[in-house]
Design an enzyme around this catalytic site. Structure first.
Site, PDB file in Angstrom:
ATOM      1  N   CYS A 111      38.168  37.029  52.387  1.00 47.84           N
ATOM      2  CA  CYS A 111      38.936  36.269  51.593  1.00 47.84           C
ATOM      3  C   CYS A 111      39.892  37.112  53.306  1.00 47.84           C
ATOM      4  O   CYS A 111      40.248  36.338  53.359  1.00 47.84           O
ATOM      5  CB  CYS A 111      39.202  36.412  50.877  1.00 47.84           C
ATOM      6  SG  CYS A 111      38.580  36.469  49.363  1.00 47.84           S
ATOM      7  N   HIS A 247      46.202  36.281  50.260  1.00 46.87           N
ATOM      8  CA  HIS A 247      44.682  35.320  49.632  1.00 46.87           C
ATOM      9  C   HIS A 247      45.191  34.872  47.639  1.00 46.87           C
ATOM     10  O   HIS A 247      46.312  35.843  47.150  1.00 46.87           O
ATOM     11  CB  HIS A 247      44.204  36.598  49.751  1.00 46.87           C
ATOM     12  CG  HIS A 247      42.570  35.819  48.875  1.00 46.87           C
ATOM     13  ND1 HIS A 247      42.099  34.674  49.405  1.00 46.87           N
ATOM     14  CD2 HIS A 247      41.760  36.034  48.116  1.00 46.87           C
ATOM     15  CE1 HIS A 247      41.623  34.638  48.287  1.00 46.87           C
ATOM     16  NE2 HIS A 247      41.004  35.355  47.975  1.00 46.87           N
ATOM     17  N   ASN A 277      40.140  29.504  43.808  1.00 46.94           N
ATOM     18  CA  ASN A 277      40.465  30.010  45.523  1.00 46.94           C
ATOM     19  C   ASN A 277      39.176  30.153  46.576  1.00 46.94           C
ATOM     20  O   ASN A 277      38.436  30.263  46.092  1.00 46.94           O
ATOM     21  CB  ASN A 277      39.672  31.599  44.553  1.00 46.94           C
ATOM     22  CG  ASN A 277      39.459  33.002  45.455  1.00 46.94           C
ATOM     23  OD1 ASN A 277      39.141  32.883  46.839  1.00 46.94           O
ATOM     24  ND2 ASN A 277      39.120  33.507  44.882  1.00 46.94           N
TER      25      ASN A 277
HETATM   26  O1  UT7 Z   1      38.418  36.925  46.429  1.00 45.59           O
HETATM   27  C1  UT7 Z   1      38.740  37.706  45.699  1.00 45.59           C
HETATM   28  C2  UT7 Z   1      37.643  37.698  44.770  1.00 45.59           C
HETATM   29  N1  UT7 Z   1      37.923  37.359  43.397  1.00 45.59           N
HETATM   30  C3  UT7 Z   1      38.584  38.261  42.554  1.00 45.59           C
HETATM   31  O2  UT7 Z   1      39.785  38.213  42.967  1.00 45.59           O
HETATM   32  C4  UT7 Z   1      38.596  38.311  41.621  1.00 45.59           C
HETATM   33  C5  UT7 Z   1      39.272  39.316  40.813  1.00 45.59           C
HETATM   34  N2  UT7 Z   1      39.475  39.415  39.241  1.00 45.59           N
HETATM   35  C6  UT7 Z   1      40.142  38.297  38.116  1.00 45.59           C
HETATM   36  O3  UT7 Z   1      40.772  37.187  38.719  1.00 45.59           O
HETATM   37  C7  UT7 Z   1      39.676  38.413  37.194  1.00 45.59           C
HETATM   38  O4  UT7 Z   1      38.881  39.421  36.338  1.00 45.59           O
HETATM   39  C8  UT7 Z   1      38.873  37.250  36.084  1.00 45.59           C
HETATM   40  C9  UT7 Z   1      39.463  36.182  36.518  1.00 45.59           C
HETATM   41  C10 UT7 Z   1      37.212  37.259  37.096  1.00 45.59           C
HETATM   42  C11 UT7 Z   1      38.173  37.477  34.711  1.00 45.59           C
HETATM   43  O5  UT7 Z   1      39.667  38.242  34.315  1.00 45.59           O
HETATM   44  P1  UT7 Z   1      39.596  39.480  33.039  1.00 45.59           P
HETATM   45  O6  UT7 Z   1      41.322  39.065  33.082  1.00 45.59           O
HETATM   46  O7  UT7 Z   1      39.345  40.747  33.914  1.00 45.59           O
HETATM   47  O8  UT7 Z   1      38.701  39.339  32.258  1.00 45.59           O
HETATM   48  P2  UT7 Z   1      37.672  40.477  31.966  1.00 45.59           P
HETATM   49  O9  UT7 Z   1      36.808  40.027  32.850  1.00 45.59           O
HETATM   50  O10 UT7 Z   1      38.217  41.344  31.554  1.00 45.59           O
HETATM   51  O11 UT7 Z   1      37.135  39.267  30.043  1.00 45.59           O
HETATM   52  C12 UT7 Z   1      38.349  39.171  29.038  1.00 45.59           C
HETATM   53  C13 UT7 Z   1      37.681  38.124  28.029  1.00 45.59           C
HETATM   54  C14 UT7 Z   1      36.612  38.736  27.763  1.00 45.59           C
HETATM   55  O12 UT7 Z   1      36.190  38.754  26.396  1.00 45.59           O
HETATM   56  P3  UT7 Z   1      36.122  40.361  25.292  1.00 45.59           P
HETATM   57  O13 UT7 Z   1      35.290  41.089  25.659  1.00 45.59           O
HETATM   58  O14 UT7 Z   1      37.751  40.324  25.002  1.00 45.59           O
HETATM   59  O15 UT7 Z   1      36.311  39.365  23.661  1.00 45.59           O
HETATM   60  C15 UT7 Z   1      35.096  37.907  28.579  1.00 45.59           C
HETATM   61  O16 UT7 Z   1      34.128  37.877  27.472  1.00 45.59           O
HETATM   62  O17 UT7 Z   1      37.540  37.446  28.379  1.00 45.59           O
HETATM   63  C16 UT7 Z   1      36.209  36.606  28.434  1.00 45.59           C
HETATM   64  N3  UT7 Z   1      35.552  36.055  29.202  1.00 45.59           N
HETATM   65  C17 UT7 Z   1      36.215  34.634  29.033  1.00 45.59           C
HETATM   66  N4  UT7 Z   1      36.847  33.329  27.952  1.00 45.59           N
HETATM   67  C18 UT7 Z   1      36.745  32.601  29.116  1.00 45.59           C
HETATM   68  C19 UT7 Z   1      35.292  35.934  30.431  1.00 45.59           C
HETATM   69  N5  UT7 Z   1      35.100  34.633  31.319  1.00 45.59           N
HETATM   70  C20 UT7 Z   1      35.357  34.434  30.748  1.00 45.59           C
HETATM   71  C21 UT7 Z   1      35.724  32.908  30.854  1.00 45.59           C
HETATM   72  N6  UT7 Z   1      36.124  31.845  30.033  1.00 45.59           N
HETATM   73  N7  UT7 Z   1      35.594  32.661  32.397  1.00 45.59           N
END
Ligand code: UT7
Length: 322
Positions: A111, A247, A277
């Site tokens: 990225c 980005h 992204n």
């Molecule tokens: O270009 C660089 C590449 N990558 C990035 O920039 C990614 C950077 N990270 C992010 O954008 C975020 O971490 C994500 C969007 C990937 C994830 O968001 P988050 O707020 O960090 O979610 P999390 O992993 O902390 O998960 C929160 C909750 C969990 O449930 P519980 O344990 O609170 O019940 C996950 O199981 O959301 C759940 N979850 C989802 N629910 C619905 C995780 N992914 C999903 C999903 N849909 N896709």
């Protein structure tokens, strides 16, 4: 002397996949994706190849720059999702657009790729080696996405962006680039099926694998530091910056960075709601969009910042001169 942009272009595949369509593939929802990322839809390459998208973006940038392809002396292409391994994508783009006189090569800095390509072209200019360059970034991330993994398939999209650079009089800004290979595990995409020298077959996972929370924390910690370092290195005050073009990873990352450095979020243009992204392509697609919308004015100072897998992060300042 420094590199200035004299033309931008972008290309997005025709097929648009909204969040509801993703929710048919994995357990997620439009609301969750919008609230956690800001993304509403992404463009997905079907017939389009990475080279095709790059060449289309490049042609628009060249047309806007008002030059002929033969005038381009250097092509740097940033991609992590080239169609083939050899020849490199930059040479394929050279062939497509007829830039017969250009030196061409690829870089893979995920990225951060477009910003690093800009920095490299600028450094070649400063060394007196070239005066006109095309930098292009294109990604077919959908080909590397595991469409059963909701951690990643909600995020990524396909597309390309390009800029024509010329060496012009004016202050030369110094770039900043950092890498931390120790944190490489946070975002990986491993080799496909292969055979080693002893004829043994090996197969590894070849989809993008990501620890989203680690990348999130990395971005929110390192990007404000990067911005401060770029400003300090160039003796530029933060209030002199008109636009922070970052980005497009996640709206919450951009908002957190704006908060950390005490800037309003409107100074951080965003289009990830439409594209997802697109890795290296996100910054040039955004630059092209705000350029063609007439938002950029001559003399605007734009701080570019890329960050992502590697981990890598890179920034620079450019003065808008169109
Ligand atoms: O270009 C660089 C590449 N990558 C990035 O920039 C990614 C950077 N990270 C992010 O954008 C975020 O971490 C994500 C969007 C990937 C994830 O968001 P988050 O707020 O960090 O979610 P999390 O992993 O902390 O998960 C929160 C909750 C969990 O449930 P519980 O344990 O609170 O019940 C996950 O199981 O959301 C759940 N979850 C989802 N629910 C619905 C995780 N992914 C999903 C999903 N849909 N896709």
């Amino acid at each position: 002397m420094s590199a200035v942009i004299c033309g931008t272009g972008s290309y997005a595949p025709g097929y648009v996949m909204d969040n509801d369509r993703i929710a048919e593939l994995v357990e997620t929802s439009d609301t969750w994706i919008r609230e956690r990322t800001g993304i509403r839809q992404r463009h997905i390459a079907k017939a389009e190849t990475t080279t095709y998208m790059a060449a289309e973006a490049a042609k628009k940038a060249i047309e806007q720059a008002g030059i002929s392809p033969e005038e381009i002396e250097l092509i740097i292409m940033a991609t992590l999702s080239s169609d083939i391994i050899l020849p490199c994508s930059a040479c394929e783009v050279q062939k497509e657009i007829g830039a017969k006189n250009a030196a061409a090569f690829d870089i893979n800095a995920a990225c951060s790729g477009f910003v690093i390509a800009y920095n490299m072209a600028d450094a070649f200019f400063a060394a007196g080696q070239f005066k006109t360059a095309l930098i292009v970034a294109a990604e077919s991330l959908s080909h590397l996405t595991d469409w059963t993994d909701r951690n990643t398939c909600i995020l990524f999209g396909d597309g390309a962006g390009a800029a024509v650079l010329k060496n012009s009089p004016g202050k030369h800004f110094l770039s900043v680039t950092h890498s931390d290979g120790e944190k490489g595990w946070t975002l990986t995409c491993k080799n496909r099926l292969g055979t080693n020298a002893e004829g043994e077959k090996f197969s590894r996972e070849f989809y993008i694998d990501m620890n989203g929370q680690e990348i999130f924390k990395f971005a929110v910690r390192k990007v404000p530091e990067l911005i401060r370092e770029v400003l300090q290195k160039n003796g530029v005050q933060q209030e002199e910056i008109t636009w922070f073009v970052m980005h497009q990873a996640n709206c919450r990352i951009l908002e957190a960075v704006a908060r950390h450095i005490g800037e309003p979020s409107w100074k951080f243009p965003m289009n990830l709601q439409h594209y997802g992204n697109t890795s290296s392509a996100s910054i040039p697609i955004l630059l092209d969009e705000i350029n063609r919308q007439g938002k950029l004015k001559k003399g605007d100072k734009i701080l570019l910042a890329g960050f992502g897998a590697g981990q890598t992060w890179s920034g620079n300042i450019l003065v808008w001169d169109m």
